[in-house]
Design an enzyme around this catalytic site. Structure first.
Site, mmCIF file in Angstrom:
data_model
loop_
_atom_site.group_PDB
_atom_site.id
_atom_site.type_symbol
_atom_site.label_atom_id
_atom_site.label_comp_id
_atom_site.label_asym_id
_atom_site.label_seq_id
_atom_site.Cartn_x
_atom_site.Cartn_y
_atom_site.Cartn_z
ATOM 1 N N LYS A 8 0.854 -1.193 0.000
ATOM 2 C CA LYS A 8 0.000 0.000 0.000
ATOM 3 C C LYS A 8 0.886 1.237 0.000
ATOM 4 C CE LYS A 8 -2.337 1.656 3.761
ATOM 5 N NZ LYS A 8 -2.219 3.128 3.837
ATOM 6 N N ASP A 12 -3.559 4.378 -1.924
ATOM 7 C CA ASP A 12 -4.537 4.794 -0.901
ATOM 8 C C ASP A 12 -4.593 6.320 -0.835
ATOM 9 O OD1 ASP A 12 -6.110 4.940 1.383
ATOM 10 O OD2 ASP A 12 -4.498 4.368 2.751
ATOM 11 N N LYS A 27 -7.712 8.075 -1.248
ATOM 12 C CA LYS A 27 -9.046 8.451 -0.714
ATOM 13 C C LYS A 27 -9.614 9.688 -1.398
ATOM 14 C CE LYS A 27 -8.000 6.717 3.971
ATOM 15 N NZ LYS A 27 -6.534 6.551 3.920
ATOM 16 N N ASP A 32 -14.237 14.524 -4.292
ATOM 17 C CA ASP A 32 -14.391 15.820 -4.965
ATOM 18 C C ASP A 32 -15.643 15.717 -5.821
ATOM 19 O OD1 ASP A 32 -13.895 18.351 -6.234
ATOM 20 O OD2 ASP A 32 -11.756 18.073 -5.911
ATOM 21 N N THR A 67 -11.567 5.581 10.912
ATOM 22 C CA THR A 67 -11.555 5.074 12.300
ATOM 23 C C THR A 67 -11.276 6.208 13.288
ATOM 24 O OG1 THR A 67 -9.337 4.315 11.781
ATOM 25 C CG2 THR A 67 -11.029 2.637 11.946
ATOM 26 N N ARG A 84 3.435 -1.661 10.537
ATOM 27 C CA ARG A 84 4.570 -1.801 11.443
ATOM 28 C C ARG A 84 4.905 -3.224 11.903
ATOM 29 N NH1 ARG A 84 2.210 3.291 14.546
ATOM 30 N NH2 ARG A 84 0.386 2.360 13.531
HETATM 31 O O1 C5P Z 1 1.415 0.175 10.994
HETATM 32 P P1 C5P Z 1 -0.036 -0.215 10.917
HETATM 33 O O2 C5P Z 1 -0.225 -1.723 10.743
HETATM 34 O O3 C5P Z 1 -0.867 0.337 12.049
HETATM 35 O O4 C5P Z 1 -0.541 0.461 9.556
HETATM 36 C C1 C5P Z 1 -1.873 0.391 9.134
HETATM 37 C C2 C5P Z 1 -2.059 1.119 7.831
HETATM 38 O O5 C5P Z 1 -3.453 1.138 7.524
HETATM 39 C C3 C5P Z 1 -1.596 2.564 7.853
HETATM 40 O O6 C5P Z 1 -1.119 2.887 6.535
HETATM 41 C C4 C5P Z 1 -2.858 3.333 8.165
HETATM 42 O O7 C5P Z 1 -2.845 4.622 7.652
HETATM 43 C C5 C5P Z 1 -3.903 2.475 7.431
HETATM 44 N N1 C5P Z 1 -5.276 2.615 7.935
HETATM 45 C C6 C5P Z 1 -5.629 2.374 9.242
HETATM 46 N N2 C5P Z 1 -6.922 2.522 9.653
HETATM 47 C C7 C5P Z 1 -7.866 2.881 8.767
HETATM 48 C C8 C5P Z 1 -7.536 3.122 7.432
HETATM 49 C C9 C5P Z 1 -6.211 2.979 7.045
HETATM 50 O O8 C5P Z 1 -4.775 2.014 10.043
HETATM 51 N N3 C5P Z 1 -9.119 2.967 9.151
#
Ligand code: C5P
Length: 241
Positions: A32, A59, A61, A64, A123, A218
């Site tokens: 992503k 990603d 999003k 517009d 979220t 992560r």
């Molecule tokens: O590092 P981690 O596993 O928390 O990363 C989750 C990824 O998913 C990040 O790129 C974050 O921006 C994305 N994301 C999220 N929650 C959402 C939508 C996207 O954590 N509701």
């Protein structure tokens, strides 16, 4: 639809992203690319990474007026990405225009049209914000279901959501016999730090709750051995390997 793990490459430069991908050996995972990297490294970086054989979820999003989103999506379809997204709050016309733009752009590029999914509610939005700031009277789950129905009516393939919402949405669309995919972030191994995520599930739990794709950042990108962490995610989530 085969389940897959998408690695969130939340790096700030193409160099850091390439260095990380290099550590995965000959694996060519679905990755992503989000706003941070895109707005610093641009569309050519996306083309270069896609050209090296990686499937990309771009990603960005989009949100517009329909005509602007349609034209932007036609350009995105030419980058060689496999998945992209819009905000469902832009409405059915905007989402339909996004789909049309992708089809037109893909035809022009001679490429397959990417999967198109919607963000229902971020979220970072909670019930209090929904009611008192955005003045939306319906509950969070009602808005998520309605926005997902709107996305489906507009011809989208699915939504980004938490694994728990994924179960609710799969039950909803299975009852209507409508194919609909869920892409779910918020994934952690049992022993991981939760970091800034609030509600998390393990890859195995997300698989059992019906997610089609999990987005994992992560737990893989900061792992001492990213190959081991990625393989474990794929194994636990899909049962493959
Ligand atoms: O590092 P981690 O596993 O928390 O990363 C989750 C990824 O998913 C990040 O790129 C974050 O921006 C994305 N994301 C999220 N929650 C959402 C939508 C996207 O954590 N509701």
């Amino acid at each position: 639809m085969a389940k897959d793990v998408i690695i969130a490459c939340d790096f700030s430069s193409e160099e850091d992203t390439s260095a990380f991908l290099g550590r995965l050996g000959d694996r060519k995972p679905f990755i992503k690319i989000g706003m941070e990297l895109f707005y610093s490294a641009g569309p050519d970086m996306v083309r270069r990474i896609a050209g090296r054989g990686y499937k990309i979820f771009l990603d960005l999003k989009l949100h517009d007026i329909p005509n602007t989103v349609k034209k932007a999506m036609a350009n995105i379809a030419g980058l060689g990405v496999s998945m992209c997204n819009v905000h469902a709050s832009g409405g059915i016309k905007m989402m339909s225009a996004a789909r049309e733009g992708l089809i037109e752009g893909a035809e022009r590029a001679g490429a397959p049209s990417p999967l198109l999914i919607a963000v229902t509610q971020l979220t970072s939005t909670d019930d209090d914000m929904l009611r008192n700031e955005l003045l939306i009277g319906a509950s969070m789950n009602e808005t998520i279901l309605k926005y997902a129905d709107n996305a489906s009516s507009a011809g989208l393939d699915g939504v980004v959501c938490s694994p728990l919402e994924s179960k609710m949405l799969h039950e909803h669309f299975t009852a209507k016999n409508v194919p609909f995919i869920t892409v779910t972030p918020g994934i952690r191994f049992r022993e991981n730090d939760v970091n800034d995520q609030k509600r998390v599930t393990t890859p195995g739990e997300a698989g059992m709750l019906g997610s089609d794709y999990i987005v994992v950042g992560r737990p893989i990108t900061t792992a001492a051995d990213p190959c081991e962490a990625y393989d474990r995610c794929v194994r636990d989530f899909t049962g493959r390997l």
